[in-house]
Write a protein that holds these residues in place. Structure first.
Motif, PDB file in Angstrom:
ATOM      1  N   ARG A  68      -6.089  10.537  -0.967  1.00 20.84           N
ATOM      2  CA  ARG A  68      -6.766   9.246  -1.139  1.00 20.84           C
ATOM      3  C   ARG A  68      -5.768   8.096  -1.038  1.00 20.84           C
ATOM      4  O   ARG A  68      -6.101   7.018  -0.515  1.00 20.84           O
ATOM      5  N   PHE A  69      -4.537   8.295  -1.482  1.00 29.23           N
ATOM      6  CA  PHE A  69      -3.499   7.279  -1.359  1.00 29.23           C
ATOM      7  C   PHE A  69      -3.242   6.956   0.113  1.00 29.23           C
ATOM      8  O   PHE A  69      -3.184   5.788   0.511  1.00 29.23           O
ATOM      9  N   LEU A  70      -3.131   7.978   0.937  1.00 29.91           N
ATOM     10  CA  LEU A  70      -2.912   7.759   2.363  1.00 29.91           C
ATOM     11  C   LEU A  70      -4.077   6.998   2.995  1.00 29.91           C
ATOM     12  O   LEU A  70      -3.878   6.081   3.805  1.00 29.91           O
ATOM     13  N   GLU A  71      -5.287   7.355   2.625  1.00 32.70           N
ATOM     14  CA  GLU A  71      -6.454   6.656   3.169  1.00 32.70           C
ATOM     15  C   GLU A  71      -6.505   5.209   2.686  1.00 32.70           C
ATOM     16  O   GLU A  71      -6.907   4.310   3.444  1.00 32.70           O
ATOM     17  N   THR A  72      -6.080   4.977   1.454  1.00 31.21           N
ATOM     18  CA  THR A  72      -6.089   3.619   0.924  1.00 31.21           C
ATOM     19  C   THR A  72      -5.041   2.755   1.618  1.00 31.21           C
ATOM     20  O   THR A  72      -5.266   1.555   1.850  1.00 31.21           O
ATOM     21  N   ILE A  73      -3.904   3.341   1.961  1.00 31.44           N
ATOM     22  CA  ILE A  73      -2.914   2.599   2.755  1.00 31.44           C
ATOM     23  C   ILE A  73      -3.552   2.145   4.062  1.00 31.44           C
ATOM     24  O   ILE A  73      -3.413   0.983   4.478  1.00 31.44           O
ATOM     25  N   ALA A  74      -4.246   3.058   4.733  1.00 29.01           N
ATOM     26  CA  ALA A  74      -4.908   2.703   5.991  1.00 29.01           C
ATOM     27  C   ALA A  74      -5.919   1.580   5.786  1.00 29.01           C
ATOM     28  O   ALA A  74      -5.980   0.630   6.587  1.00 29.01           O
ATOM     29  N   ASP A  75      -6.688   1.658   4.718  1.00 24.00           N
ATOM     30  CA  ASP A  75      -7.679   0.618   4.439  1.00 24.00           C
ATOM     31  C   ASP A  75      -7.006  -0.738   4.243  1.00 24.00           C
ATOM     32  O   ASP A  75      -7.480  -1.767   4.752  1.00 24.00           O
ATOM     33  N   HIS A  76      -5.901  -0.759   3.519  1.00 21.21           N
ATOM     34  CA  HIS A  76      -5.224  -2.033   3.245  1.00 21.21           C
ATOM     35  C   HIS A  76      -4.550  -2.586   4.497  1.00 21.21           C
ATOM     36  O   HIS A  76      -4.474  -3.815   4.675  1.00 21.21           O
ATOM     37  N   ILE A  77      -4.049  -1.718   5.355  1.00 22.41           N
ATOM     38  CA  ILE A  77      -3.468  -2.205   6.623  1.00 22.41           C
ATOM     39  C   ILE A  77      -4.553  -2.845   7.475  1.00 22.41           C
ATOM     40  O   ILE A  77      -4.348  -3.933   8.051  1.00 22.41           O
ATOM     41  N   MET A  78      -5.706  -2.213   7.581  1.00 20.11           N
ATOM     42  CA  MET A  78      -6.793  -2.803   8.347  1.00 20.11           C
ATOM     43  C   MET A  78      -7.239  -4.130   7.737  1.00 20.11           C
ATOM     44  O   MET A  78      -7.627  -5.058   8.465  1.00 20.11           O
ATOM     45  N   ALA A  79      -7.158  -4.237   6.410  1.00 21.38           N
ATOM     46  CA  ALA A  79      -7.602  -5.453   5.738  1.00 21.38           C
ATOM     47  C   ALA A  79      -6.676  -6.644   5.985  1.00 21.38           C
ATOM     48  O   ALA A  79      -7.045  -7.781   5.675  1.00 21.38           O
ATOM     49  N   THR A  80      -5.486  -6.405   6.547  1.00 21.39           N
ATOM     50  CA  THR A  80      -4.601  -7.539   6.853  1.00 21.39           C
ATOM     51  C   THR A  80      -5.178  -8.415   7.954  1.00 21.39           C
ATOM     52  O   THR A  80      -4.794  -9.580   8.089  1.00 21.39           O
ATOM     53  N   GLY A  81      -6.091  -7.847   8.750  1.00 24.23           N
ATOM     54  CA  GLY A  81      -6.803  -8.638   9.738  1.00 24.23           C
ATOM     55  C   GLY A  81      -5.914  -9.224  10.821  1.00 24.23           C
ATOM     56  O   GLY A  81      -4.864  -8.688  11.160  1.00 24.23           O
ATOM     57  N   PRO A  82      -6.320 -10.375  11.381  1.00 19.68           N
ATOM     58  CA  PRO A  82      -5.591 -10.974  12.506  1.00 19.68           C
ATOM     59  C   PRO A  82      -4.162 -11.380  12.172  1.00 19.68           C
ATOM     60  O   PRO A  82      -3.318 -11.445  13.070  1.00 19.68           O
TER      61      PRO A  82
END
Length: 526
Positions: A68-82
């Motif tokens: 879940r930590f790895l997936e959350t990293i991915a979620d937060h990277i995507m959330a950085t947006g443009p």
């Protein structure tokens, strides 16, 4: 989340005090704001010490929490947006579409390793039950693989996301259960900060132990060498030049406790065009080759820097079509001023080698760190006696080697150093030569592909992105794909250990639900 010029030590975003450095826009040749503080020796020690302190807690977390930590990293990277894409574009000169794809790849490989952790195969849980009646008796023996310890990861210049702060080395090390200390690449400091803070936010959100992740900024080799030399670090992941990789290998080997360095370094990726394939579509293969050669201004580690074929009308047609296609390619912006200077120097050096002819060049150079593609040709005898022709040119340059016959072609192949990839274009008419060539290529490359192009590395379970030296410092490993996790693991055997003290992966009731090897037979969970 604006860029502030900070690095990450444990749960703190801090500015280093050992001086400052700025990122560089290769398209405009201008320094970028803000200034980034450089790590001190104390900063390196603090990050490594926190990683060591976090290790036992982190490695013993339930697999689901690591996943879940790895997936959350991915979620937060995507959330950085443009913001992340814009900063990466300014720092690298790479097109926005390429960077958006690279961010997706970065997140996909984090999610791939989350699946690897959940499946648990990487632990290689193995049980050999006691045989007390056997002569001699066999004790109860059980084995699993455990993480090595904190890992130092070095960001790569050519992939500011996928081979950088949260790239494949970081993802596979975290999946294995190893805390990570990253040294950010100086070419994309703002990008590194944004991704580093996304990882930090994910670590806090998932209640990871402090020290599971840190990111340092250092200029030159001092911080990197100090990181590799630190006794808390137990392995190194690196992508870059042969010179840089071997410097880290030497530092790691000189320690009181030597540690493994998994360095991806140098490859010219031979590209074979066999007669049947050329007879069928020499021009089409030539055009596809040029597209591969110039992709990303040739700054891929799988860039086809060497073409090998049999002299004759087919190879001539390939060469002419490739030359024509190359002349239409506009100059492209290279990643850094240093890479641009090295490329220009290498092309100039090749222009002066006797027996080598320039076939074609790309469009004129523009402003900033723009580079023209170049295609050369020579014969097998010249190649075999000119060591400089074997050197990697990091950029859109390649060399066509015309061989007199199949014996010549095999001699050139056997002469090659280790490679990341080897590509073969062949038809059924080429089967005999291809069958002779393939066993040699297996010894030379980590990935052999037919009737395709080497640029583009799929992130999946079967991928191998490695190869014999100097492609990598350890030919037994890969830096891309699910088996990259194996670099950061070691086996431990448990003999007659009481059941209540055994790790869950090895207990009789199999609480993790693993597929295990039991007395030599694979067994699914009951």
């Amino acid at each position: 989340m604006p860029v502030k010029g900070e690095m990450i030590i444990g749960r703190r975003a801090v500015r280093g005090s050992a001086g400052t450095v700025r990122a560089f826009n290769p398209a405009t040749c201008a320094a970028m704001e803000p200034a980034f503080g450089l790590a001190t020796t104390a900063d390196v020690d603090a990050a490594c010490t926190l990683a060591e302190q976090a290790f036992d807690t982190y490695r013993n977390l339930q697999p689901e929490r690591r996943a879940r930590f790895l997936e959350t990293i991915a979620d937060h990277i995507m959330a950085t947006g443009p913001l992340l894409i814009e900063r990466a574009h300014d720092e690298s000169g790479l097109p926005v579409a390429r960077l958006e794809g690279e961010r997706a790849r970065t997140c996909n490989q984090l999610r791939l390793f989350a699946g690897v952790v959940r499946a648990g195969h990487f632990m290689a849980a193995t049980l050999d039950p006691a045989l007390p009646q056997r002569i001699p008796p066999r004790p109860d023996l059980r084995m699993r693989r455990i993480p090595l310890g904190p890992v130092a990861v070095f960001g790569a210049s050519n992939f500011p996301l996928a081979f950088s702060v949260a790239g494949g080395d970081t993802a596979s090390a975290l999946a294995a259960g190893c805390p990570v200390v990253v040294k950010a690449h100086g070419a994309h400091l703002g990008t590194a900060e944004l991704v580093g803070k996304a990882v930090l936010e994910a670590a806090i959100a998932c209640d990871m132990p402090e020290g599971v992740f840190s990111m340092l900024i250092g200029e030159g080799r001092q911080a990197g060498q100090a990181l590799v030399a630190h006794p808390a670090i137990k392995a190194v992941g690196f992508t870059g030049s042969r010179q840089g990789g071997m410097a880290l290998v030497q530092t790691a080997n000189a320690r009181k406790e030597p540690i493994p360095v998994y360095a991806e370094m140098s490859s010219i990726n031979p590209f074979y065009v066999l007669p049947g394939a050329l007879a069928r579509d020499a021009a089409g293969i030539g055009r596809g080759f040029v597209d591969s050669l110039t992709m990303g201004v040739g700054q891929f580690c799988t860039n086809p820097g060497l073409v090998i074929g049999l002299a004759g009308a087919g190879l001539d047609a390939f060469r002419d079509a490739a030359g024509e296609a190359l002349r239409t390619k506009a100059a492209g912006t290279m990643l850094t001023a240093g890479i641009h200077k090295a490329y220009a120097g290498a092309v100039g050096k090749r222009n002066g080698i006797a027996g080598v002819r320039l076939v074609a060049q790309g469009g004129e150079t523009g402003q900033g760190c723009a580079a023209r593609a170049a295609l050369y040709e020579t014969d097998a005898a010249t190649f075999l006696t000119s060591p400089d022709l074997e050197e990697e040119i990091f950029g859109p340059a390649s060399l066509v080697v015309a061989c007199r016959d199949e014996a010549d072609l095999l001699a050139v192949t056997r002469h090659l150093e280790g490679q990341l990839t080897a590509t073969v274009h062949a038809t059924g008419d080429d089967r005999e030569l291809a069958a002779t060539l393939l066993p040699v290529l297996e010894r030379k490359a980590g990935r052999v592909l037919f009737n395709g192009y080497p640029t583009g590395v799929e992130v999946c379970h079967a991928m191998v992105h490695g190869g014999p030296f100097p492609a990598t410092s350890d030919a037994r490993t890969t830096s891309v794909g699910a088996t990259a996790i194996e670099r950061f693991l070691r086996p431990v055997c448990y003999q007659d250990v009481p059941i209540d003290l055994l790790p869950e992966a090895l207990r009789d009731d199999n609480p993790l639900g693993l597929v295990r090897m039991v007395d030599g037979q694979l067994r699914a969970p009951q």
